[in-house]
Design a protein around this motif. Structure first.
Motif, PDB file in Angstrom:
ATOM      1  N   VAL A   1      33.629 -11.461 -23.444  1.00  0.00           N
ATOM      2  CA  VAL A   1      33.892 -10.852 -24.750  1.00  0.00           C
ATOM      3  C   VAL A   1      32.596 -10.345 -25.352  1.00  0.00           C
ATOM      4  CG1 VAL A   1      34.520 -11.361 -27.149  1.00  0.00           C
ATOM      5  CG2 VAL A   1      35.954 -12.173 -25.308  1.00  0.00           C
TER       6      VAL A   1
ATOM      7  N   ALA B   1      39.359 -15.158 -23.333  1.00  0.00           N
ATOM      8  CA  ALA B   1      39.086 -14.095 -22.359  1.00  0.00           C
ATOM      9  C   ALA B   1      38.693 -14.673 -21.006  1.00  0.00           C
ATOM     10  CB  ALA B   1      37.982 -13.172 -22.878  1.00  0.00           C
TER      11      ALA B   1
ATOM     12  N   SER C   1      33.737 -15.934 -32.245  1.00  0.00           N
ATOM     13  CA  SER C   1      33.242 -15.417 -30.969  1.00  0.00           C
ATOM     14  C   SER C   1      33.550 -16.379 -29.835  1.00  0.00           C
ATOM     15  CB  SER C   1      31.734 -15.165 -31.042  1.00  0.00           C
ATOM     16  OG  SER C   1      31.446 -14.174 -31.991  1.00  0.00           O
TER      17      SER C   1
ATOM     18  N   MET D   1      31.687  -9.401 -29.129  1.00  0.00           N
ATOM     19  CA  MET D   1      32.158  -9.367 -30.513  1.00  0.00           C
ATOM     20  C   MET D   1      31.184  -8.552 -31.347  1.00  0.00           C
ATOM     21  SD  MET D   1      35.009 -11.278 -31.181  1.00  0.00           S
ATOM     22  CE  MET D   1      34.869 -11.534 -32.927  1.00  0.00           C
TER      23      MET D   1
ATOM     24  N   PHE E   1      40.116  -3.295 -30.491  1.00  0.00           N
ATOM     25  CA  PHE E   1      39.738  -3.911 -29.229  1.00  0.00           C
ATOM     26  C   PHE E   1      39.812  -2.898 -28.099  1.00  0.00           C
ATOM     27  CE2 PHE E   1      44.311  -4.140 -29.190  1.00  0.00           C
ATOM     28  CZ  PHE E   1      44.669  -3.999 -27.859  1.00  0.00           C
TER      29      PHE E   1
ATOM     30  N   PHE F   1      37.415 -16.335 -28.985  1.00  0.00           N
ATOM     31  CA  PHE F   1      37.775 -15.154 -28.198  1.00  0.00           C
ATOM     32  C   PHE F   1      37.224 -15.278 -26.774  1.00  0.00           C
ATOM     33  CE2 PHE F   1      38.808 -12.892 -32.174  1.00  0.00           C
ATOM     34  CZ  PHE F   1      39.920 -12.174 -31.778  1.00  0.00           C
ATOM     35  N   GLN F   2      35.987 -15.776 -26.639  1.00  0.00           N
ATOM     36  CA  GLN F   2      35.380 -15.913 -25.312  1.00  0.00           C
ATOM     37  C   GLN F   2      36.167 -16.898 -24.450  1.00  0.00           C
ATOM     38  OE1 GLN F   2      32.794 -14.184 -23.728  1.00  0.00           O
ATOM     39  NE2 GLN F   2      33.690 -15.288 -22.023  1.00  0.00           N
TER      40      GLN F   2
ATOM     41  N   THR G   1      35.643  -6.880 -19.566  1.00  0.00           N
ATOM     42  CA  THR G   1      35.061  -7.271 -20.852  1.00  0.00           C
ATOM     43  C   THR G   1      35.997  -6.828 -21.971  1.00  0.00           C
ATOM     44  OG1 THR G   1      32.817  -7.029 -19.992  1.00  0.00           O
ATOM     45  CG2 THR G   1      33.069  -7.001 -22.385  1.00  0.00           C
ATOM     46  N   LEU G   2      36.288  -7.773 -22.860  1.00  0.00           N
ATOM     47  CA  LEU G   2      37.078  -7.475 -24.052  1.00  0.00           C
ATOM     48  C   LEU G   2      36.100  -7.226 -25.186  1.00  0.00           C
ATOM     49  CD1 LEU G   2      39.702  -7.357 -25.718  1.00  0.00           C
ATOM     50  CD2 LEU G   2      39.504  -9.851 -25.983  1.00  0.00           C
ATOM     51  N   LYS G   3      36.127  -6.007 -25.713  1.00  0.00           N
ATOM     52  CA  LYS G   3      35.254  -5.653 -26.831  1.00  0.00           C
ATOM     53  C   LYS G   3      36.071  -5.735 -28.116  1.00  0.00           C
ATOM     54  CE  LYS G   3      32.195  -2.735 -24.148  1.00  0.00           C
ATOM     55  NZ  LYS G   3      31.430  -1.493 -24.110  1.00  0.00           N
TER      56      LYS G   3
END
Length: 166
Positions: free
Chosen positions: A26, A61, A54, A28, A109, A57-58, A70-72
């Motif tokens: 991720v 993911a 953060s 963020m 995202f 989300f990490q 990678t999730l932005k």
């Protein structure tokens, strides 16, 4: 001491990977922390909330996205559950939870792999039933215990449920 920490991190990462080959990452992105409606009152609190978001989300993911993806996330706005209320005679403000003060979060995202965008969109999360919902799985001391279930649900919708919960 540093070697111990590095070894522990490697061990934790290895244990996390043992269940499968998922290992997405991720990125963020935050606006200046004082620009959010309800990220926190003090700089320290805002930084703690930023770090906790953060990390959450990490964690999701890493468990759900394949290695190399990678999730932005670009956090646009957050309004945490409840509202701050200054009580007379108390040194600090208290967060008061009411039916009408549900958590909300807006972000954009994109899922990227090898420089190519695979999926993107905008998310507007809210949980009007937060007082009767799934926050019990998070520690009462977690300042995001009402927001994390919204993120979990969004992850389930966007990326499928975890294999263990099927």
């Amino acid at each position: 001491m540093k070697q111990w920490k590095i070894g522990l991190l490697a061990l934790v990462a290895g244990v996390g990977m043992a269940g499968g080959v998922q290992a997405g990452e991720v990125e963020m992105h935050f606006q200046p922390l004082d620009k959010y409606r309800d990220l926190g009152r003090t700089t320290v609190e805002r930084e703690d909330i930023q770090k906790s978001l953060s990390e959450h989300f990490q964690k999701l993911a890493a468990a759900r996205l394949p290695a190399g993806q990678t999730l932005k996330i670009d956090l646009l706005e957050i309004n945490r559950a409840g509202e701050m209320d200054m009580r007379r005679g108390m040194p600090d403000e208290v967060r008061v939870l009411r039916e009408v003060t549900w958590p909300q979060m807006d972000f954009t995202f994109a899922v990227v792999e090898g420089g190519k965008e695979l999926k993107s969109g905008k998310a507007a999360l809210s949980d009007m039933n937060y007082l009767h919902g799934t926050s019990a799985r998070y520690n009462d001391g977690d300042p995001l215990r009402y927001e994390k279930p919204m993120i979990d649900k969004w992850f389930d919708t966007e990326f499928g449920k975890k294999a263990a919960s099927r």
